[in-house]
Design a protein around this motif. Structure first.
Motif, PDB file in Angstrom:
ATOM      1  N   GLN A 191      -2.529  -7.750   8.026  1.00 28.15           N
ATOM      2  CA  GLN A 191      -3.106  -7.616   6.776  1.00 28.15           C
ATOM      3  C   GLN A 191      -3.769  -6.373   6.395  1.00 28.15           C
ATOM      4  O   GLN A 191      -3.916  -6.125   5.330  1.00 28.15           O
ATOM      5  CB  GLN A 191      -3.845  -9.094   6.539  1.00 28.15           C
ATOM      6  N   TYR A 192      -4.609  -6.019   7.371  1.00 31.07           N
ATOM      7  CA  TYR A 192      -5.575  -4.733   7.315  1.00 31.07           C
ATOM      8  C   TYR A 192      -4.560  -3.573   6.959  1.00 31.07           C
ATOM      9  O   TYR A 192      -4.884  -2.709   6.271  1.00 31.07           O
ATOM     10  CB  TYR A 192      -6.466  -4.734   8.296  1.00 31.07           C
ATOM     11  N   LEU A 193      -3.450  -3.575   7.812  1.00 30.99           N
ATOM     12  CA  LEU A 193      -2.631  -2.517   7.754  1.00 30.99           C
ATOM     13  C   LEU A 193      -1.982  -2.287   6.205  1.00 30.99           C
ATOM     14  O   LEU A 193      -1.974  -1.431   5.674  1.00 30.99           O
ATOM     15  CB  LEU A 193      -1.452  -2.557   8.678  1.00 30.99           C
ATOM     16  N   LEU A 194      -1.619  -3.508   5.798  1.00 30.83           N
ATOM     17  CA  LEU A 194      -0.911  -3.743   4.377  1.00 30.83           C
ATOM     18  C   LEU A 194      -2.052  -3.247   3.285  1.00 30.83           C
ATOM     19  O   LEU A 194      -1.624  -2.451   2.352  1.00 30.83           O
ATOM     20  CB  LEU A 194      -0.486  -5.176   3.916  1.00 30.83           C
ATOM     21  N   ALA A 195      -3.181  -3.758   3.509  1.00 37.64           N
ATOM     22  CA  ALA A 195      -4.308  -3.206   2.520  1.00 37.64           C
ATOM     23  C   ALA A 195      -4.777  -1.670   2.533  1.00 37.64           C
ATOM     24  O   ALA A 195      -4.698  -0.947   1.751  1.00 37.64           O
ATOM     25  CB  ALA A 195      -5.547  -3.839   2.890  1.00 37.64           C
ATOM     26  N   LEU A 236     -14.950  -0.199   4.483  1.00 34.56           N
ATOM     27  CA  LEU A 236     -15.362   0.867   5.443  1.00 34.56           C
ATOM     28  C   LEU A 236     -14.399   0.799   6.642  1.00 34.56           C
ATOM     29  O   LEU A 236     -14.008   1.675   7.157  1.00 34.56           O
ATOM     30  CB  LEU A 236     -16.756   0.147   5.877  1.00 34.56           C
ATOM     31  N   ILE A 237     -13.713  -0.385   6.829  1.00 31.52           N
ATOM     32  CA  ILE A 237     -12.526  -0.368   8.127  1.00 31.52           C
ATOM     33  C   ILE A 237     -11.483   0.149   7.584  1.00 31.52           C
ATOM     34  O   ILE A 237     -10.838   0.888   8.552  1.00 31.52           O
ATOM     35  CB  ILE A 237     -12.434  -1.997   8.278  1.00 31.52           C
ATOM     36  N   ILE A 238     -11.057  -0.126   6.544  1.00 29.84           N
ATOM     37  CA  ILE A 238      -9.703   0.536   6.099  1.00 29.84           C
ATOM     38  C   ILE A 238      -9.690   2.106   5.627  1.00 29.84           C
ATOM     39  O   ILE A 238      -8.752   2.909   5.739  1.00 29.84           O
ATOM     40  CB  ILE A 238      -8.831  -0.395   5.114  1.00 29.84           C
ATOM     41  N   PHE A 239     -10.654   2.286   4.965  1.00 27.02           N
ATOM     42  CA  PHE A 239     -10.758   3.714   4.279  1.00 27.02           C
ATOM     43  C   PHE A 239     -10.581   4.925   5.318  1.00 27.02           C
ATOM     44  O   PHE A 239      -9.893   5.973   4.853  1.00 27.02           O
ATOM     45  CB  PHE A 239     -12.360   3.808   3.660  1.00 27.02           C
ATOM     46  N   PRO A 240     -11.224   4.916   6.295  1.00 28.02           N
ATOM     47  CA  PRO A 240     -10.466   6.057   7.405  1.00 28.02           C
ATOM     48  C   PRO A 240      -9.341   6.145   7.829  1.00 28.02           C
ATOM     49  O   PRO A 240      -8.819   7.174   7.721  1.00 28.02           O
ATOM     50  CB  PRO A 240     -11.725   5.851   8.625  1.00 28.02           C
ATOM     51  N   TYR A 241      -8.613   5.058   7.677  1.00 24.60           N
ATOM     52  CA  TYR A 241      -7.195   4.960   8.046  1.00 24.60           C
ATOM     53  C   TYR A 241      -6.394   5.163   6.860  1.00 24.60           C
ATOM     54  O   TYR A 241      -5.360   6.112   6.910  1.00 24.60           O
ATOM     55  CB  TYR A 241      -6.715   3.585   8.598  1.00 24.60           C
ATOM     56  N   SER A 242      -6.957   4.845   5.854  1.00 24.80           N
ATOM     57  CA  SER A 242      -5.991   5.195   4.440  1.00 24.80           C
ATOM     58  C   SER A 242      -6.036   6.500   4.383  1.00 24.80           C
ATOM     59  O   SER A 242      -5.014   7.231   3.900  1.00 24.80           O
ATOM     60  CB  SER A 242      -6.606   4.404   3.597  1.00 24.80           C
ATOM     61  N   MET A 243      -7.211   7.288   4.350  1.00 24.13           N
ATOM     62  CA  MET A 243      -7.701   8.611   4.110  1.00 24.13           C
ATOM     63  C   MET A 243      -6.721   9.507   5.021  1.00 24.13           C
ATOM     64  O   MET A 243      -5.802  10.269   4.842  1.00 24.13           O
ATOM     65  CB  MET A 243      -8.670   9.263   4.395  1.00 24.13           C
TER      66      MET A 243
END
Length: 498
Positions: A89-93, A223-230
């Motif tokens: 679910q975090y990957l999708l987000a 904060l968790i997903i932003f570094p991966y998304s960037m």
């Protein structure tokens, strides 16, 4: 903005070629989409849904007709830790957020900055990607695992043999697809106990549906997903824009970089809402498409649509594909992605270019982050370039026949990298009545150079010399008028205070 007639031509100007090329690409996409899902640690259907969604959407909103975008290894390797620590679910987000960041990049017209990524950085990026793809296969080759045996190695070797030898017979059918069919049939016939795609997770048996990622909507999640998304947004755009350049050259056409950024963002954002992972343009599949006759948007659309139809209709068969077949395909992708000519070029390329390429590779492999590696490469390229430009800077000086006037002729680029040489060229203690600083053969670039100019003029005046600055071009004059202080009240006091 593209005209309606031009857009229609991109869709229907090459119908037969686009349809056939799209079907070939769809066949080649199946094993790679499954393999990329496994790299990221998610069910195969996540990569398959993503490849369908991204290809279909980018066909409508992308900036480069005929380029194939889908789930890729470049983005998959960035998501491994996120999936392992927090789940699907975090990957999708993260995929949705990455898409929004890419849309923002397109609206801000950041695509133009691609011109500042040097060829050495691009080569390092591609080589590092190839290494990461190969490293992602190592868990499937670990003899310490109970389900990995010497039979696994034998099947991988057989798969590589088929991949590289079958094209000598015919290129009408993609050799990766032949590898899958033959190894699947062999394992099914012999009953050998090897891991299959079905062991990795569920395959899609229905069309994708809209869903919202089930995550807490708070700042901690961001904060968790932003570094991966960037990281995904940057790497996805880098690979897409590099692939776009390659397809532009192959087809002798031009495309819209900023529209491609927006298109990639829209595709990723939508994909996150149907259970798919992030993706970007694919160098290998785009080459297959172009070489198979695909030129328009219809080829990209056909690839995505045909992929979904084949997978949903043949899901039972896809689940029987042995993992060694996919490992062989990904090793082939790794070998094909790596720029082997760059190894030979180390002997003939400038040392600075080789250092940039190697530093990019080492940084990416060490951090497992393609974005950080590219950043390091770009910074090193800038430093080396500044150093080369600074070496072209020089100052000539002439003393008048009566010994009362000294002329300094500045040649080259005056910027932060050459200000030290500029300052050291002047003899402030020389007893002359007048000093002329001729910058007609120079260009003044930044605040550091303006401050160095201020310092030189004020030091000469402090020693009692009359100073004249001549020969400034229009751009340099504008910068000096705006930033210089040597003709302003209190300038000498500021110098003494400094």
């Amino acid at each position: 903005m593209i005209s309606l007639s031009a857009y229609r031509q991109q869709w229907f100007g090459n119908i037969r070629g686009d349809l056939l090329a799209g079907i070939v690409v769809a066949l080649a996409l199946i094993p790679e989409a499954i393999a990329f899902s496994i790299i990221a640690g998610v069910d195969p259907k996540v990569g398959l849904y993503a490849s369908f969604s991204i290809a279909v959407i980018i066909a409508f909103v992308g900036g480069r007709p005929g380029m194939i975008s889908a789930a890729t290894a470049a983005t998959a390797v960035l998501m491994i830790t996120l999936v392992k620590d927090h789940g699907l679910q975090y990957l999708l987000a993260a995929t949705v957020l990455a898409g929004l960041l890419q849309i923002g990049a397109g609206l801000l017209k950041l695509g133009r900055f691609m011109r500042y990524v040097s060829r050495s950085v691009m080569t390092g990026f591609v080589n590092a990607l190839a290494i990461l793809i190969f490293m992602a296969q190592l868990p499937e080759l670990d003899l310490g695992k109970p389900d990995v045996t010497w039979l696994t190695y034998a099947l991988v070797a057989a798969g590589l043999a088929i991949i590289y030898l079958f094209p000598r017979i015919t290129t009408a059918i993609p050799s990766p697809l032949v590898t899958i069919v033959l190894l699947t049939a062999l394992v099914a016939a012999t009953g050998w106990d090897v891991r299959t795609v079905g062991d990795m997770g569920a395959l899609p048996d229905t069309l994708p549906v809209f869903l919202i990622p089930q995550i807490p909507l708070n700042f901690e999640t961001l904060l968790i997903i932003f570094p991966y998304s960037m990281a995904v947004a940057i790497v996805g755009l880098l690979e897409s824009l590099m692939t776009e350049n390659i397809v532009d050259d192959l087809t002798d056409t031009r495309s819209d970089r900023n529209q491609e950024c927006i298109g990639q963002g829209i595709a990723n954002t939508a994909t996150g809402f149907i259970g798919g992972m992030a993706g970007c343009a694919m160098i290998g599949q785009s080459m297959i498409n172009v070489k198979s006759g695909g030129r328009g948007r219809l080829s990209t659309f056909t690839a995505g649509f045909a992929l979904l139809i084949m997978v949903v209709g043949l899901g039972g068969l896809v689940g029987q594909i042995p993992m060694p077949a996919l490992v062989a395909i990904m090793i082939m992708v790794s070998i094909g992605t790596f720029s082997w000519s760059s190894i030979k070029a180390l002997r003939v390329h400038p040392r600075s270019s080789s250092i940039v390429m190697i530093a990019t590779v080492v940084t990416v492999v060490y951090t497992h982050n393609l974005a950080i590696g590219v950043l390091v490469g770009v910074l090193l390229s800038g430093i080396f370039f500044a150093g080369k430009i600074a070496q072209l800077f020089r100052i000539r000086t002439d003393l008048s026949s009566d010994g009362r006037e000294r002329t300094y002729v500045i040649e080259g680029q005056l910027f932060y990298g050459s200000t030290e040489a500029f300052a050291n060229a002047f003899d402030f203690k020389e007893a002359v009545d007048r000093v002329v600083i001729d910058v007609s053969r120079a260009h003044i670039w930044d605040i550091s150079s303006v401050q160095a100019l201020d310092m030189a003029i004020l030091k000469f005046r402090r020693e009692g010399a009359d100073v004249e600055l001549i020969g400034m071009n229009k751009a340099s004059e504008t910068l000096v008028d705006k930033l210089a202080i040597h003709d302003k009240p209190g300038a000498m006091e500021k110098l003494m205070g400094h």
